[in-house]
Design an enzyme around this catalytic site. Structure first.
Site, mmCIF file in Angstrom:
data_model
loop_
_atom_site.group_PDB
_atom_site.id
_atom_site.type_symbol
_atom_site.label_atom_id
_atom_site.label_comp_id
_atom_site.label_asym_id
_atom_site.label_seq_id
_atom_site.Cartn_x
_atom_site.Cartn_y
_atom_site.Cartn_z
ATOM 1 N N LYS A 1 0.792 -1.094 -0.007
ATOM 2 C CA LYS A 1 0.131 -0.174 -0.001
ATOM 3 C C LYS A 1 0.894 1.188 0.089
ATOM 4 O O LYS A 1 2.065 1.433 0.402
ATOM 5 C CB LYS A 1 -1.000 0.152 1.199
ATOM 6 C CG LYS A 1 -2.093 1.044 1.232
ATOM 7 C CD LYS A 1 -3.356 0.261 0.395
ATOM 8 C CE LYS A 1 -4.427 1.257 0.014
ATOM 9 N NZ LYS A 1 -5.582 0.334 -0.496
ATOM 10 N N ASP B 1 -6.919 4.661 -4.679
ATOM 11 C CA ASP B 1 -7.707 4.370 -3.281
ATOM 12 C C ASP B 1 -8.258 5.811 -3.032
ATOM 13 O O ASP B 1 -8.269 6.575 -3.795
ATOM 14 C CB ASP B 1 -6.359 4.050 -2.260
ATOM 15 C CG ASP B 1 -7.451 3.415 -0.963
ATOM 16 O OD1 ASP B 1 -7.884 2.513 -1.014
ATOM 17 O OD2 ASP B 1 -7.305 4.433 0.083
HETATM 18 P P1 NDP Z 1 -12.637 7.914 -2.861
HETATM 19 O O1 NDP Z 1 -11.839 8.932 -2.534
HETATM 20 O O2 NDP Z 1 -13.306 7.866 -4.238
HETATM 21 O O3 NDP Z 1 -14.083 8.325 -2.032
HETATM 22 C C1 NDP Z 1 -13.847 8.306 -0.504
HETATM 23 C C2 NDP Z 1 -15.299 8.747 -0.135
HETATM 24 O O4 NDP Z 1 -15.275 8.620 1.368
HETATM 25 C C3 NDP Z 1 -15.735 10.124 -0.444
HETATM 26 O O5 NDP Z 1 -17.078 10.238 -0.492
HETATM 27 C C4 NDP Z 1 -15.042 10.921 0.987
HETATM 28 O O6 NDP Z 1 -15.837 12.122 1.059
HETATM 29 C C5 NDP Z 1 -15.496 10.059 1.875
HETATM 30 N N1 NDP Z 1 -14.629 10.076 3.129
HETATM 31 C C6 NDP Z 1 -13.105 10.140 3.087
HETATM 32 N N2 NDP Z 1 -12.505 10.006 4.220
HETATM 33 C C7 NDP Z 1 -13.753 10.430 5.057
HETATM 34 C C8 NDP Z 1 -13.721 10.671 6.454
HETATM 35 N N3 NDP Z 1 -12.767 10.736 7.195
HETATM 36 N N4 NDP Z 1 -15.194 10.929 6.828
HETATM 37 C C9 NDP Z 1 -16.109 10.778 6.193
HETATM 38 N N5 NDP Z 1 -16.109 10.505 4.801
HETATM 39 C C10 NDP Z 1 -14.921 10.013 4.249
HETATM 40 O O7 NDP Z 1 -12.339 6.590 -2.218
HETATM 41 P P2 NDP Z 1 -12.782 5.227 -2.651
HETATM 42 O O8 NDP Z 1 -13.957 5.205 -2.944
HETATM 43 O O9 NDP Z 1 -11.550 4.686 -3.597
HETATM 44 O O10 NDP Z 1 -12.365 4.285 -1.150
HETATM 45 C C11 NDP Z 1 -13.465 4.244 -0.229
HETATM 46 C C12 NDP Z 1 -12.822 3.189 0.818
HETATM 47 O O11 NDP Z 1 -12.767 2.095 0.108
HETATM 48 C C13 NDP Z 1 -11.533 3.444 1.326
HETATM 49 O O12 NDP Z 1 -11.474 2.718 2.765
HETATM 50 C C14 NDP Z 1 -10.551 2.353 0.435
HETATM 51 O O13 NDP Z 1 -9.522 1.976 1.049
HETATM 52 C C15 NDP Z 1 -11.535 1.325 0.020
HETATM 53 N N6 NDP Z 1 -11.142 0.407 -1.093
HETATM 54 C C16 NDP Z 1 -11.270 1.077 -2.396
HETATM 55 C C17 NDP Z 1 -11.188 0.357 -3.461
HETATM 56 C C18 NDP Z 1 -10.942 0.820 -4.837
HETATM 57 O O14 NDP Z 1 -10.928 0.175 -5.780
HETATM 58 N N7 NDP Z 1 -11.054 2.138 -4.687
HETATM 59 C C19 NDP Z 1 -10.845 -1.103 -3.263
HETATM 60 C C20 NDP Z 1 -11.006 -1.708 -2.042
HETATM 61 C C21 NDP Z 1 -11.021 -0.817 -0.817
HETATM 62 P P3 NDP Z 1 -14.967 13.494 0.835
HETATM 63 O O15 NDP Z 1 -15.021 13.610 -0.574
HETATM 64 O O16 NDP Z 1 -15.878 14.391 1.527
HETATM 65 O O17 NDP Z 1 -13.605 13.267 1.288
#
Ligand code: NDP
Length: 451
Positions: free
Chosen positions: A131, A171
């Site tokens: 990571k 991510d």
């Molecule tokens: P994105 O950056 O596309 O989206 C993240 C989302 O989560 C946004 O809506 C963001 O809101 C919100 N968010 C982030 N931090 C916080 C916080 N501290 N409190 C509240 N909301 C928050 O990320 P992904 O969708 O890619 O990833 C989301 C999760 O899924 C992570 O845990 C990641 O590790 C996991 N994941 C992702 C994969 C992938 O293929 N993308 C694969 C496997 C797991 P805002 O815009 O306001 O920050």
């Protein structure tokens, strides 16, 4: 009361880990959860202790930490801190995403890298765990600033990765735009067009269905979990936290499978749409406009917006899919969800449920799908992208989606049977940890103590 590690060997490894770096709390949380699940395995397999497997598996093979200097639009020099944690390569090249978010630190990188080892093992594909990321926040930056930052980040990272060594992906904060800038810089430095990153643009080495894969995979897995309690998505009220990549496509697939997604959020607040959230509006807001979720009500005036993201767990639902970030569902949130009739919770984000939340839902008999199994569809499809790159082929959307579904079915079944073998039928958390661990531990045993 939350469970604690009882086995003396596991306890001593864990305590030493905590004593070395007491501030790495997220990493310790991830390790403790895995260790508790592995107790019966360690007791029945003295060879793992003899070969120091547990001491080795919690220590990354390599950590790269580097300065990322870049110039903002006003000409000011900015400096961020970048990381790549190459955790374990026993079963394949390191594989795992890059996170750009102000909360990134070594503890977060190590927890994510550690989880990735077992997740990648569960997919059945030959991928090790890694990571990386940076405490850079792409939010509010211009495209030119993001590009200069990505170019600087890759100028160092390039020395440590490669299609057969380490293959990063996206991510939080790293989507199609960032992957493009990173890939462009890699290609310029190396003069080669290889599968060194996944999540590439379709038509430039990317795989169809990679964008949708984590959210779709989460719903395929959740449908199996629901099936195991005699239910399905049909007619269920669903709450999906987040509104990024995972959340958007979880909303899309949950709706397609007959569920009604009534709430979603970002870090500022949440929306409720009793008619069912239209994922295309979320796509438009987040992917095209890069705007906040509160603007959903401009498109759908019957929906409501509430400030503060924590309130999302007070919205009554049958199925909860936390898809934002670690520890977003705390014990008190879980209690409210349970009181409101929750039947199933599957983790789209990594470690979104705190230990107290996991304990609460499992004790209440709510079906629980752990992240390393439930969200493995993203990395599995990255593995399929790597295969297509190696073969110089492109599969159709349907072909990739079909393989993804089969992989998620396979993960569900191996978690279920490992849970049974561990004497805890139905406990998919134990099943995922045991099934993911055994393959990696046996590969480490086979390769000796060189690393
Ligand atoms: P994105 O950056 O596309 O989206 C993240 C989302 O989560 C946004 O809506 C963001 O809101 C919100 N968010 C982030 N931090 C916080 C916080 N501290 N409190 C509240 N909301 C928050 O990320 P992904 O969708 O890619 O990833 C989301 C999760 O899924 C992570 O845990 C990641 O590790 C996991 N994941 C992702 C994969 C992938 O293929 N993308 C694969 C496997 C797991 P805002 O815009 O306001 O920050």
């Amino acid at each position: 009361m939350i469970m604690a590690i009882k086995n003396e060997y596991l306890k001593s490894v864990y305590e030493e880990l905590v004593a070395r770096a007491p501030w790495e709390t997220e990493f310790h949380q991830a390790v403790e959860e895995v260790f508790i699940s592995l107790e019966p395995i360690i007791e029945n397999h003295p060879e793992y202790q003899q070969a120091g497997i547990m001491e080795r598996i919690v220590e990354p093979e390599r950590i790269i930490c580097f300065r990322v200097p870049w110039v903002d639009d006003s000409g000011k020099v900015r400096v961020n801190r970048g990381y790549r944690v190459q955790f374990n390569s026993a079963i394949g090249p390191y594989k795992g995403g890059l996170r750009f978010h102000p909360s990134v630190n070594l503890s977060v990188m190590k927890f994510l890298g550690f989880e990735q080892i077992f997740k990648n093992s569960l997919t059945g594909l030959p991928m090790g765990g890694g990571k990386g990321g940076c405490d850079f926040d792409p939010k509010g930056k211009s495209d030119a600033e993001v590009m200069r930052f990505c170019q600087s980040f890759m100028t160092e990272l390039e020395k440590h990765i490669g299609a057969d060594t380490d293959v990063p992906a996206g991510d939080i904060g790293v989507g199609a735009r960032e992957i493009g800038f990173l890939y462009g810089q890699y290609k310029r430095l190396r003069n080669e067009h290889t599968g060194v990153l996944t999540g590439k643009k379709v038509g430039a080495g990317g795989s169809l269905a990679r964008t949708e894969a984590t959210g779709f995979g989460l719903c395929y897995f959740t449908e199996r979990v629901l099936g195991s309690i005699g239910e399905s998505f049909k007619g269920k009220r669903v709450v999906v936290s987040g509104s990024g990549n995972v959340a958007t496509y979880a909303c899309c697939k949950a709706t397609e499978l007959g569920g009604k997604v009534v709430a979603m959020c970002d870090s500022n607040g949440y929306i409720v749409d009793e008619n069912g959230i239209d994922y295309k509006v979320i796509q438009e807001i987040k992917e095209v406009k890069r705007d906040r979720i509160k603007t959903y009500v401009d498109y759908v005036p019957t929906a409501q917006y509430f400030e503060g993201c924590k309130g999302i767990w007070t919205v009554p639902c049958d199925v909860a899919l936390p898809c934002a970030t670690q520890n977003e569902v705390q014990g008190d949130d879980a209690e409210i969800l349970i009181k409101n009739g929750l039947k199933c919770i599957c983790e789209g984000a990594n470690m979104p449920c705190s230990p107290e939340a996991v304990h609460a839902v499992q004790s209440a008999g709510v079906a629980f799908g752990p992240a390393k199994a439930a969200n493995a569809g993203g990395v599995a499809t990255s593995g399929l992208e790597m295969s297509q790159n190696s073969m110089r082929l492109s599969w159709t959307f349907e072909e990739v989606d079909d393989r993804l579904k089969k992989i998620m079915d396979g993960i569900f079944e191996s978690c279920q049977s490992a849970a049974e073998r561990a004497g805890q039928p139905g406990n998919l958390l134990v099943g995922a940890n045991v099934a993911g661990f055994l393959k990696v531990a046996d590969a480490m045993l086979w390769q000796g103590i060189a690393y």
